[in-house]
Write an enzyme that holds these catalytic residues in place. Structure first.
Site, PDB file in Angstrom:
ATOM      1  N   SER A 529     -47.255  62.435  78.376  1.00 52.17           N
ATOM      2  CA  SER A 529     -46.767  62.751  77.555  1.00 52.17           C
ATOM      3  C   SER A 529     -46.558  61.114  77.110  1.00 52.17           C
ATOM      4  O   SER A 529     -47.017  59.788  76.855  1.00 52.17           O
ATOM      5  CB  SER A 529     -45.667  63.741  77.234  1.00 52.17           C
ATOM      6  N   ASP A 614     -54.551  70.150  72.067  1.00 49.54           N
ATOM      7  CA  ASP A 614     -53.506  69.809  72.046  1.00 49.54           C
ATOM      8  C   ASP A 614     -53.056  68.465  70.952  1.00 49.54           C
ATOM      9  O   ASP A 614     -53.879  67.874  70.099  1.00 49.54           O
ATOM     10  CB  ASP A 614     -53.341  68.076  73.223  1.00 49.54           C
ATOM     11  N   HIS A 649     -51.607  70.789  75.300  1.00 51.87           N
ATOM     12  CA  HIS A 649     -50.876  69.651  76.365  1.00 51.87           C
ATOM     13  C   HIS A 649     -51.076  69.860  77.667  1.00 51.87           C
ATOM     14  O   HIS A 649     -50.141  68.616  78.182  1.00 51.87           O
ATOM     15  CB  HIS A 649     -49.841  69.326  75.539  1.00 51.87           C
TER      16      HIS A 649
END
Length: 674
Positions: A529, A614, A649
Site C-alpha cells: 500500500s 481494490d 486491498h
C-alpha cells in the site's frame, strides 16, 4: 527457454497538470470494463504463474510448514455476557471461524462462517460482537473485497435472524437496549453517516442521526466506557471533532458537538461516571489529557491530568469505574499508564523484551470489574492473552497461542538505533536464528511502511519462522512517516519532508550491509500500500542495494491518483502527501512518484501484486507500473505482476488460502537470494 512477459498497447495519451504535458501510454488501463484490460490482466497472471512454476516445489513445502505450524483446532479466550460465555474457534480443516456460545459445559455454534463462502471465494469478517446483555450477536461481512458490508443480527437463543442491514461500512455499536448504531458509506468508501436501527425493524425505517458531508472527513462511532454515551468522531489527517448522544436515546435528539472543529487540532474523548476525559494535540504535539465534569464541558473548565511530553506519545485511553488506562508510546515501544482516579496513584504496565507489541481493552469485562485484557507479543513470543486486575496488579495468563515446531530460545532479537542521512537515529528491529555468522552471506528481508503515522507492531508472525529457519535475517525499519518516536516522527516524513521516509529506509538497509548481516546480492525489501510507494521510491533511488523488491497493492501512480477527485480517498489524502493543485506540492510529489520516476537502469527482481476490486489502491497502478518498469529496465531481472481477480486491498481471505500467497512469495524470494 526464457519466457516473454506480456505487453500492452502503448497508446498516445498526455496528461496535462500545471501545463506540463506528460506521455502516459498506459493510461487507458483504467478502463475496467474494457475487455482488453481484463484480457491483459489475465495474461499477466498467466505469466506470473509460469514464472513461479520452477519454485512450486519449494512453495508447496513452505505452505505445508505454514499450515502445520498452526494448531488444527484453536479457540479464542471466552468472555462473559449475561449468563453465557462467547468465543470464536477454528475447527479442523476449515478456513473460517465458528462463533460460539457456552452455557455451563454446553457449546452451541451461533454462526459457522465456513458455510457462507464457496471454495475459492472471498469472505472478510469486518466486525462482530455480542450485545451487553448477551441476547444478540451481530457480525458484518464483505464478500467481494470492496469493503461494502452486510450486518446481520441474530438471537443468541434461537439463532434466528433479527435484522439484516445491507450496504453498510461494517462498523456497529450496541446500545444498552434493543437498538444498534451502524455506519454507511458514500461513493468513496468513506463512512459518512450514522444510523439508528431498532432490532427487528425494516432497514427503511432507520433514522440517520449524523451526517458528515465533508469528503475529507471519515466518521467512527463507539460507546463511552461508562456506556452512557454514543461518541461519534469525525476526523481527517490533522483535524477532528466529536459529537455525543445518550447511548439509549430513541427520540429526535441530535448529537451535540463536544468541542468545535479547529484546524490542525485532533482530539478524542471518553466518559467515565464522573465526567469526560479529553485527549488533544492542541499546543501539544504528542497530545495531553484533560478532565471536565459532565455539566461543565466548556474549555475553561478543562483540567490537565497528563501534561505534554516531547518523549511520550499519548495514543489512546479507556476507563473502568476506578481507573483511567492510557495507551502510550515512548522510545519506540508501547506502554500502559494506569491512574487510580480515587487516590491519584500512577503505575505503568511494560515488558522487558527488546522489542514487542502490546495493547489492552476493558471491553471483555463489566465497567465495575476494574480489569483489562492485555494482548502481548514480540517477534519471538507468540501472542499472549493476559487478564490484568487493576486493583491488585495481578496478571493471569489466559492463553499463549500455540505455534508448533517453534522454540523462542532459538532466536535472537536486536533493537538498534541507526544513524540516518541527517544523523537522526532510526529504530531498527532485527530478527534471526541464533548461530548467525555476520559475514554478509545471509539472505535478508527488510520491511517498511512509514506513512499516516502508523507504527510497526513488533508482533509474532508465525510464517516468518520458515524464513528464519532457512537462515534469513528479517528486519523492521521504524522510519519517519510513522509514529514510532512520536508525532514529530510522523510530521518529519510527510508533505515536503516525505523523502525522509525513503532515505531512512535506505539508511537502515545500508546498516544491515555495513554490519555484515547480509549483502546487496542477498537482500530483499518488502512493503504494501503506502509501503508499496516506499518500495517504488527505493527501486528508483537505489536499485543496486536490493536483489528483490516485493511491492503489494503499491500506491505508485501518485500524481494521476491525487489529481483524480472521483477516486475514493483522494481528497483526504491531501493532508498526507500535499495538494497537487498547489504547484509547490505538485513538483515535490512528482519528484518521488514511483511511476513518474521510472528510468533506464537495471532494476531488482520486482514482485508486484494488486487486487481488481481494490478501492484503496486501484488495480491499474501496479499494472501500469509493471509495464513501465519492463520498458525501462536495462537489466535482465524479472518484473512480475499478479492481480487477484476476485479480491481487494487485503488479498486472499481464508486461514489457508492467504498462506498459499505467503508461501508463493517466500519461495520466489529465497530462490532469487541464493
Amino acid at each position: 527457454m526464457k519466457l516473454t512477459p506480456p505487453s500492452a498497447d502503448a497508446k498516445e495519451f498526455y496528461t496535462n497538470y500545471h501545463k506540463e504535458k506528460v506521455l502516459d501510454p498506459y493510461f487507458w488501463l483504467k478502463e475496467k470494463q474494457n475487455p482488453a484490460v481484463i484480457a491483459h490482466l489475465k495474461k499477466e497472471n498467466d505469466y506470473f504463474n509460469k514464472m513461479l512454476k520452477p519454485v512450486s516445489g519449494l512453495s508447496g513445502k513452505i505452505f505445508k510448514e505454514l499450515k502445520d505450524r498452526l494448531p488444527k483446532e484453536d479457540a479464542a479466550v471466552p468472555f462473559r455476557r449475561g449468563q453465557a460465555e462467547f468465543f470464536h474457534r477454528y475447527v479442523k480443516g476449515k478456513q473460517y471461524i465458528q462463533y460460539c456460545k457456552k452455557v455451563g459445559s454446553k457449546v452451541s455454534v451461533l454462526v459457522d462462517f465456513n458455510k457462507m463462502v464457496k471454495k475459492g471465494g472471498y469472505l472478510s469478517i469486518h466486525d462482530m460482537g455480542v450485545s451487553y446483555d448477551g441476547r444478540y450477536f451481530a457480525y458484518s461481512i464483505d464478500t467481494k473485497g470492496d469493503e461494502v458490508c452486510d450486518i446481520v443480527i441474530i438471537s443468541t437463543e434461537t439463532k434466528k435472524v433479527i435484522s439484516h442491514l445491507k450496504n453498510t461500512g461494517g462498523n456497529f455499536t450496541w446500545s444498552n437496549t434493543d437498538m444498534i448504531y451502524y455506519l454507511t458509506l458514500d461513493g468513496h468508501i468513506r463512512n459518512d453517516k450514522v444510523w439508528r436501527h431498532i432490532l427487528g425493524d425494516n432497514q427503511k425505517k432507520d433514522q440517520c442521526i449524523f451526517h458528515e458531508p465533508d469528503q475529507k472527513f471519515f466518521i467512527s462511532c463507539y460507546p463511552s466506557s461508562s456506556k452512557k454515551y454514543l461518541l461519534i468522531r469525525s476526523a481527517e489527517k490533522v483535524s477532528s471533532y466529536v459529537a455525543y448522544l445518550p447511548l439509549d436515546e430513541k427520540g429526535q435528539t441530535r448529537p451535540k458537538v463536544f468541542s468545535k472543529l479547529k484546524n490542525d487540532v485532533l482530539y478524542s474523548i471518553d466518559h467515565a461516571h464522573n465526567g469526560f476525559y479529553i485527549r488533544t494535540n492542541e499546543k501539544a504535539l504528542n497530545f495531553k489529557m484533560y478532565f471536565c465534569p459532565d455539566n461543565k464541558i466548556d474549555k475553561k473548565h478543562w483540567k490537565v491530568i497528563i501534561p505534554h511530553s516531547k518523549d511520550i506519545n499519548l495514543l489512546g485511553m479507556e476507563n473502568t469505574s476506578k481507573f483511567l488506562c492510557v495507551y502510550e508510546r515512548s522510545q519506540g515501544l508501547p506502554k500502559g499508564r494506569i491512574i487510580n482516579r480515587e487516590t491519584g496513584k500512577v503505575y505503568f504496565i511494560k515488558f522487558p523484551e527488546a522489542a514487542y507489541n502490546m495493547s489492552f481493552s476493558s471491553d471483555y469485562y463489566e465497567y465495575g470489574d476494574n480489569k483489562i485484557r492485555i494482548h502481548y507479543a514480540s517477534p519471538i513470543t507468540p501472542k499472549t492473552t493476559i487478564e490484568y486486575d487493576l486493583l491488585t496488579r495481578k496478571q493471569v495468563v489466559l492463553k499463549v497461542d500455540e505455534v508448533k515446531k517453534f522454540h523462542s530460545k532459538n532466536y535472537q532479537v536486536e533493537y538498534v538505533m541507526v544513524p540516518g542521512h541527517d544523523k537522526v537515529k532510526i529504530p531498527l528491529c532485527i530478527i534471526y536464528k541464533k548461530g548467525l555468522k555476520k559475514n554478509g552471506k545471509a539472505p535478508a528481508m527488510i520491511y517498511g511502511y512509514g506513512s499516516y503515522g502508523s507504527t510497526i507492531g513488533y508482533n509474532f508472525v508465525p510464517s516468518l519462522v520458515s524464513l528464519l529457519d532457512r537462515g534469513m535475517v528479517y528486519a523492521y525499519a521504524g522510519i519517519r512517516g510513522g509514529s514510532e518516536l512520536g508525532r514529530k516522527w510522523y510530521e518529519d516524513g510527510k508533505y515536503l519532508k516525505k523523502k525522509n521516509t525513503f532515505k531512512d529506509f535506505i539508511s537502515c538497509t545500508e546498516y544491515l550491509v555495513k554490519k555484515k548481516y547480509t549483502s546487496p546480492e542477498r537482500l530483499s525489501a518488502k512493503g504494501g500500500s503506502a509501503g508499496g510507494l516506499l518500495m517504488g521510491a527505493i527501486s528508483n533511488m537505489r536499485p543496486d542495494l536490493y536483489k528483490v523488491i516485493c511491492a503489494h497493492v503499491p500506491f505508485v501512480d501518485l500524481i494521476n491518483t491525487m489529481f483524480d477527485d472521483s477516486l475514493p480517498l483522494t481528497k483526504t489524502e491531501y493532508k498526507e502527501w500535499g495538494n497537487p493543485h498547489d504547484k509547490k506540492y505538485y513538483r515535490y510529489m512528482k519528484s518521488y512518484s514511483p511511476y513518474d520516476n521510472v528510468k533506464e537502469q537495471a532494476y531488482p527482481h520486482m514482485y508486484i501484486t494488486g487486487g481488481l476490486n481494490d478501492q484503496r489502491v486501484t488495480y491499474w497502478e501496479p499494472t501500469k507500473w509493471a509495464l513501465k518498469l519492463r520498458d525501462f529496465n536495462s537489466g535482465n531481472n524479472d518484473v512480475l505482476l499478479k492481480i487477484n481477480m476476485g479480491e481487494g486491498h487485503f488479498g486472499k481471505s481464508g486461514r489457508f488460502d492467504s498462506l498459499k500467497e505467503v508461501a508463493e512469495e517466500y519461495s520466489y524470494v529465497l530462490t532469487k537470494l541464493k
